[in-house]
Scaffold this active site. Sequence first.
Site, PDB file in Angstrom:
ATOM      1  N   THR A  69      14.317   3.895  10.307  1.00 47.45           N
ATOM      2  CA  THR A  69      15.304   3.043  10.622  1.00 47.45           C
ATOM      3  C   THR A  69      14.739   1.528  10.134  1.00 47.45           C
ATOM      4  OG1 THR A  69      16.054   3.949  12.533  1.00 47.45           O
ATOM      5  CG2 THR A  69      16.403   1.378  12.430  1.00 47.45           C
TER       6      THR A  69
ATOM      7  N   SER B 194       4.787  -7.203  -2.211  1.00 40.17           N
ATOM      8  CA  SER B 194       4.214  -7.449  -0.791  1.00 40.17           C
ATOM      9  C   SER B 194       4.747  -8.722  -0.361  1.00 40.17           C
ATOM     10  CB  SER B 194       2.837  -7.238  -0.405  1.00 40.17           C
ATOM     11  OG  SER B 194       2.501  -7.172   0.955  1.00 40.17           O
TER      12      SER B 194
ATOM     13  N   CYS C  75      -9.066  -5.966   2.723  1.00 42.97           N
ATOM     14  CA  CYS C  75      -9.265  -4.621   3.025  1.00 42.97           C
ATOM     15  C   CYS C  75     -10.559  -4.173   3.180  1.00 42.97           C
ATOM     16  CB  CYS C  75      -8.358  -3.718   2.043  1.00 42.97           C
ATOM     17  SG  CYS C  75      -6.647  -4.424   2.092  1.00 42.97           S
TER      18      CYS C  75
ATOM     19  N   THR D 130       0.852  -1.170  -0.114  1.00 45.55           N
ATOM     20  CA  THR D 130       0.054  -0.004   0.184  1.00 45.55           C
ATOM     21  C   THR D 130       0.940   1.119  -0.048  1.00 45.55           C
ATOM     22  OG1 THR D 130      -1.573  -1.202   1.122  1.00 45.55           O
ATOM     23  CG2 THR D 130      -1.599   1.125   1.336  1.00 45.55           C
TER      24      THR D 130
ATOM     25  N   GLN E 174       0.006  -9.645  -6.167  1.00 40.33           N
ATOM     26  CA  GLN E 174      -0.660 -11.058  -6.476  1.00 40.33           C
ATOM     27  C   GLN E 174       0.314 -11.969  -7.500  1.00 40.33           C
ATOM     28  OE1 GLN E 174      -2.476 -12.323  -4.298  1.00 40.33           O
ATOM     29  NE2 GLN E 174      -3.316 -10.609  -3.256  1.00 40.33           N
TER      30      GLN E 174
ATOM     31  N   ASN F 124      -6.474  -9.544  -7.303  1.00 38.96           N
ATOM     32  CA  ASN F 124      -6.479 -10.345  -5.897  1.00 38.96           C
ATOM     33  C   ASN F 124      -7.754 -11.155  -5.842  1.00 38.96           C
ATOM     34  OD1 ASN F 124      -6.877  -7.217  -5.895  1.00 38.96           O
ATOM     35  ND2 ASN F 124      -8.002  -7.756  -3.885  1.00 38.96           N
TER      36      ASN F 124
END
Length: 372
Positions: free
Chosen positions: A232, A194, A320, A73, A174, A146
Amino acid sequence: MPTDIFFDNNSTTPVDDRVLAAMLPIFRESFGNPSSSHAMGALAAQHIERARTQVAALCNAEPDQVVFCGSATEAINTVIASFDQGTIITSVVEHAATLESVRQAANRGARVVTLPVDQKGALDLQQLESALREGVALVTLLWANNETGVIFPIADIAKLCSTYSSPLHVDAVQAAGKLEIDFSDVPIDYLSLSSHKIFGPKGIAALIARSPRTLRPLIVGGGQENGRRGGTENVPAIVGFGVAADLAKRERVSRMKRVKSLRDRLEAHLLSRSKGVWINGASSPRLDNTSNMGFPGIDADAFVGMLSARGLFASAGSACHAHSIEPSHVIQAMTGARKLASQSVRFSLSHLNTDADVECAIATIADAHQAF
Ligand code: PLP
């Protein structure tokens, strides 16, 4: 009552044992801050560079084209926010990460062209080409959907975009680990991936950019990721993502062969056992693990709840949107019918599923359909 069966792998996947084994020493021993100038810092930085090479290799990209970030995202938002002046072309079946991002870009003044899909979930490339002719700042499209698994012809789309010199971002969340991705060969400018969809940890993702300098960072600070993403680095998650990418590259073909046979059996049995059942996107090229099936007379949300109570986990849309009462925007776009969308359920399998899972799921789904 079956033991739990997870058929929701497009929402997320379990962390592979080998991934977890690689991550644990980073929490316990090699916990240095990669920006520190001492040896512990240098070791942490080395771990990141190794993972960068592994993630790049999954897509046949160069390591210095990989920018780690916190989620796909975020990667998608970063690309779209970098091109929010001028025209952005997208499609109606994109993930919420894209749809919401382009909506915000439109609020900032971008002109957004949203391409429709046909009943098969396919784009009309002639329509894309006429939109490209008018001059475009960015094209952003999914590689594989997806919800339905329908695959867009990204190589053809990329060729068209390069003919019109339009930067192309591909949401490959995907596709990664399921399709071959060759960033060095296909003229894609940006690719989002992802980790948690490929048996890696959550909270880590990658934006692969042909020229990372063209990105406007969303998060600024200490200059990490070569100034492309401040903060970081999450070293354990990056290491896990690297190993997950490496395994996905090496095992993709065997994983997909296995999962396709499971998915095809599930579909064949349900089509013959449950009356009126249909498959959304069946006649399009589809991911081997995904089946989006329609069951006459059901309400998908309630049906997913019934299956869950019986130990089978599926989805009525994208995760989502799991708390939204609106039926899948993807199935509505394909069928033009809200009712058909509200009767559609996604089953997304993985190579970790077993023959016994499929047998049990067939009986559970057919019974639940009869009981509805
Ligand atoms: N794009 C697609 C196609 C997805 O399926 C998802 C997750 O469901 C995303 C983007 C967002 O990924 P992340 O969970 O890493 O933000």
